[in-house]
Design a protein around this motif. Sequence first.
Motif, PDB file in Angstrom:
ATOM      1  N   UNK B   1       0.833  -1.214   0.000  1.00 51.37           N
ATOM      2  CA  UNK B   1       0.000   0.000   0.000  1.00 51.37           C
ATOM      3  C   UNK B   1       0.867   1.262   0.000  1.00 51.37           C
ATOM      4  N   UNK B   2       1.952   1.203   0.784  1.00 51.42           N
ATOM      5  CA  UNK B   2       2.839   2.364   0.906  1.00 51.42           C
ATOM      6  C   UNK B   2       3.457   2.722  -0.445  1.00 51.42           C
ATOM      7  N   UNK B   3       3.635   1.705  -1.292  1.00 51.14           N
ATOM      8  CA  UNK B   3       4.229   1.944  -2.607  1.00 51.14           C
ATOM      9  C   UNK B   3       3.178   2.012  -3.701  1.00 51.14           C
ATOM     10  N   UNK B   4       2.076   1.290  -3.497  1.00 52.23           N
ATOM     11  CA  UNK B   4       1.069   1.202  -4.559  1.00 52.23           C
ATOM     12  C   UNK B   4       0.419   2.556  -4.820  1.00 52.23           C
ATOM     13  N   UNK B   5       0.078   3.268  -3.752  1.00 54.72           N
ATOM     14  CA  UNK B   5      -0.622   4.558  -3.925  1.00 54.72           C
ATOM     15  C   UNK B   5       0.259   5.572  -4.668  1.00 54.72           C
ATOM     16  N   UNK B   6       1.529   5.771  -4.240  1.00 52.64           N
ATOM     17  CA  UNK B   6       2.371   6.702  -5.013  1.00 52.64           C
ATOM     18  C   UNK B   6       2.548   6.284  -6.478  1.00 52.64           C
ATOM     19  N   UNK B   7       2.669   4.954  -6.698  1.00 54.18           N
ATOM     20  CA  UNK B   7       2.833   4.479  -8.077  1.00 54.18           C
ATOM     21  C   UNK B   7       1.586   4.775  -8.909  1.00 54.18           C
ATOM     22  N   UNK B   8       0.418   4.593  -8.278  1.00 55.45           N
ATOM     23  CA  UNK B   8      -0.851   4.848  -8.974  1.00 55.45           C
ATOM     24  C   UNK B   8      -0.984   6.342  -9.296  1.00 55.45           C
ATOM     25  N   UNK B   9      -0.630   7.184  -8.320  1.00 52.78           N
ATOM     26  CA  UNK B   9      -0.704   8.646  -8.544  1.00 52.78           C
ATOM     27  C   UNK B   9       0.243   9.024  -9.692  1.00 52.78           C
ATOM     28  N   UNK B  10       1.449   8.463  -9.656  1.00 48.18           N
ATOM     29  CA  UNK B  10       2.439   8.754 -10.716  1.00 48.18           C
ATOM     30  C   UNK B  10       1.897   8.345 -12.078  1.00 48.18           C
ATOM     31  N   UNK B  11       1.338   7.137 -12.151  1.00 44.78           N
ATOM     32  CA  UNK B  11       0.853   6.626 -13.434  1.00 44.78           C
ATOM     33  C   UNK B  11      -0.291   7.497 -13.964  1.00 44.78           C
ATOM     34  N   UNK B  12      -1.269   7.786 -13.101  1.00 45.12           N
ATOM     35  CA  UNK B  12      -2.434   8.554 -13.560  1.00 45.12           C
ATOM     36  C   UNK B  12      -2.036   9.967 -13.981  1.00 45.12           C
ATOM     37  N   UNK B  13      -1.172  10.601 -13.168  1.00 41.78           N
ATOM     38  CA  UNK B  13      -0.740  11.966 -13.506  1.00 41.78           C
ATOM     39  C   UNK B  13      -0.016  11.973 -14.848  1.00 41.78           C
ATOM     40  N   UNK B  14       0.914  11.053 -14.996  1.00 42.64           N
ATOM     41  CA  UNK B  14       1.674  10.974 -16.252  1.00 42.64           C
ATOM     42  C   UNK B  14       0.773  10.672 -17.429  1.00 42.64           C
ATOM     43  N   UNK B  15      -0.148   9.752 -17.251  1.00 40.89           N
ATOM     44  CA  UNK B  15      -1.046   9.364 -18.338  1.00 40.89           C
ATOM     45  C   UNK B  15      -1.897  10.559 -18.792  1.00 40.89           C
ATOM     46  N   UNK B  16      -2.471  11.264 -17.829  1.00 41.77           N
ATOM     47  CA  UNK B  16      -3.330  12.397 -18.213  1.00 41.77           C
ATOM     48  C   UNK B  16      -2.521  13.538 -18.831  1.00 41.77           C
ATOM     49  N   UNK B  17      -1.276  13.681 -18.388  1.00 42.88           N
ATOM     50  CA  UNK B  17      -0.431  14.724 -19.001  1.00 42.88           C
ATOM     51  C   UNK B  17      -0.097  14.376 -20.446  1.00 42.88           C
ATOM     52  N   UNK B  18       0.129  13.086 -20.707  1.00 39.23           N
ATOM     53  CA  UNK B  18       0.398  12.666 -22.094  1.00 39.23           C
ATOM     54  C   UNK B  18      -0.852  12.896 -22.940  1.00 39.23           C
ATOM     55  N   UNK B  25      -8.587  20.004 -26.069  1.00 37.68           N
ATOM     56  CA  UNK B  25      -9.919  20.339 -25.558  1.00 37.68           C
ATOM     57  C   UNK B  25      -9.965  20.223 -24.032  1.00 37.68           C
ATOM     58  N   UNK B  26     -10.819  21.037 -23.404  1.00 31.57           N
ATOM     59  CA  UNK B  26     -11.046  20.921 -21.959  1.00 31.57           C
ATOM     60  C   UNK B  26     -11.643  19.542 -21.652  1.00 31.57           C
ATOM     61  N   UNK B  27     -11.372  18.906 -20.544  1.00 33.54           N
ATOM     62  CA  UNK B  27     -10.600  19.401 -19.402  1.00 33.54           C
ATOM     63  C   UNK B  27      -9.095  19.111 -19.500  1.00 33.54           C
ATOM     64  N   UNK B  28      -8.641  18.550 -20.643  1.00 34.53           N
ATOM     65  CA  UNK B  28      -7.234  18.143 -20.725  1.00 34.53           C
ATOM     66  C   UNK B  28      -6.294  19.302 -21.061  1.00 34.53           C
ATOM     67  N   UNK B  29      -6.779  20.212 -21.923  1.00 40.11           N
ATOM     68  CA  UNK B  29      -5.908  21.238 -22.491  1.00 40.11           C
ATOM     69  C   UNK B  29      -5.090  22.021 -21.483  1.00 40.11           C
ATOM     70  N   UNK B  30      -5.699  22.440 -20.384  1.00 41.83           N
ATOM     71  CA  UNK B  30      -5.015  23.301 -19.412  1.00 41.83           C
ATOM     72  C   UNK B  30      -4.434  22.502 -18.242  1.00 41.83           C
TER      73      UNK B  30
END
Lengths: 425, 210
Positions: B1-18, B25-30
Amino acid sequence: MTRPETPDRTRFGLLMVFVMLLTIPALTGGDSFARPRSLATSEILSSPTDLAMVPVLPPAVCTVQAADVPEDGGGLISVTWEVPEDTPGTEFITAFEILRYAPGETPAPVGDVPPTDRAFEDGSAEDGTTYQYIVRSVSPSGFTDSEPSGPAVASAQWFARGRFPVLLVTLFFCTAVLFFVQRAKGGAELFIRKIPGLEAVDDAVGRATEMGRPVLFVPGIETVSEVGTLAALTILGHVARRVATHGTRLLVPVADPIVMTTAQEIVRAAYAEAGQLDAYDPGSVAYLTYDQFGYTAGVDGIMVRERPEAVFLLGTFYAESLILAETGHAIGAIQIAGTKETSQLPFFVAACDYTLIGEELFAASSYLSREPVMLGSLKGQDLTKMTIVYVIVLGFVVGTVGALFFPGGNSFFSRAFDALYSWFG
Amino acid sequence: MKRTVPLLITFLTGFFLIVSFFVPHEPFGQLEQRLLVWFAIVSGFAMLLGVDSLFRAHLKRIIRAREGRWHSLALLLSLVVTLAVGIIGFAKFGSPFHMQSPFMFVYTYGIIPLQATMFALLAFYIASASYRAFRARNTVATLLLVSAVIVMLGRVPIGAAISQFFPVAQEWIMDVPQLAAKRGIQIGAALGAVSMSLRILLGIERSYLS
């Protein structure tokens, strides 16, 4: 490990005199460094006599065009115009004011630009509303409006079509990496060439241990959002494990508070992994300052006072790279440096024992860990790089053949080159 | 859990930034701009951690009367004085960055000259590093020496005064072999950075999580 000889003072002095002789004409003449200065209209119109020479009104601009900015999130319309050449009064224009109106509205200003500009981006447009634009030439004696532009409507796009080639390359790259990672997981042998700078990491730490002197790790001056800093931090983990195992002192001065907390955690975990948590000193990772040259002075001070035997300069560096590397050289430390900044690489090559050039810095964590999955990602990277090299060679051959044997621009080769250039250029 | 949550946050943030790179288009553009604002806020608070670390380390050195305690005292005094003049400037002029503010006095007549001094040292370091790098020990080093001499002469007026060969040759060296090598390194570095980012996003690279 061999070390460069100490410079001969006489020859060094002669070199300094030579360098100074080379630079004196440039410094005294000033022509090479002085940028030609253009006069602003306000400077031209500095006296009442000059103002009297201004024509009654400035000329109107022509060809005013307004269009939706392509591949954006909406709300943007770009306006462009031309100024008629050789028209009297053009030189007295002080600004262009842009006016906008929707059907049934009176034109209202939305912004202004200097007289040198020929384009304006209106960021206050509402999506779906039709606008027309007028460009007003302004001079001290008054203003003249242009003919209105054609109608333009701002809109948002769901896909940036111009980035399709990037998407294609990204997908190819991801597929290559995932393919080799899967192969590595399946037990395939993956050959990775030797990287001398990374091979020397353990030797450098070992030598510092033998000499009873500390190891200095400098993770660059950028924040943790910079990928070069992340690469440096992954290497820090490896170095810290070695240091903890050998019982050597580790010094990690940092220039960013977030890098500090991350580095502290990495070093603490490395000591815990080595079963030496008691030996971990939280003060070994210390924040100095965010200021570039303040940080440089601080690290130089640590080098001179603590006299580390091994110095790692890994991460993102700018003008401070040579100051740090030369100080490290002066104290006789083994230096391993690496950065992706091409402008700083020559300094590291000149002053350090080993230099990780560009991609080698990013390959370090995979190389040092020797985990098959990590090595698989390196193979995927290499395959993509080779593909890019093939595309470059193909473009070179097609372009050269087209230009030499089928001049005119309409041949298959010319069109193929244009297509390649527009895709990857 | 201590590692899974940071890894999940990293993956989702990176994925949405890509995704936001390809979808304006909104909501991705900004999204990138918004995350940069968040990062700036976190960095601002993290600065307190940095100052705390600095203060503790030097205070400890002074209290325990270790070697270099006078340097530590000078550093802490500078820190406190700079903070004080900043507050005075804010109280008196509404902003510490007002040109009449004592903070700007400290900045203009203290910090800028110190920065300039450090930067100026670079000239001497370049000379000593060049001296070592340009010694003609083998064929490659000799090539480097010859290229460097041509580039140096071609970039200063005395080179053109000697011969027009130098400006032309230096331009060719900088535009062809130098640029080709630089671009090769840049392509490799860019792919390396993307590869590393991918390893982080997919959770293959975890060493930064400790």
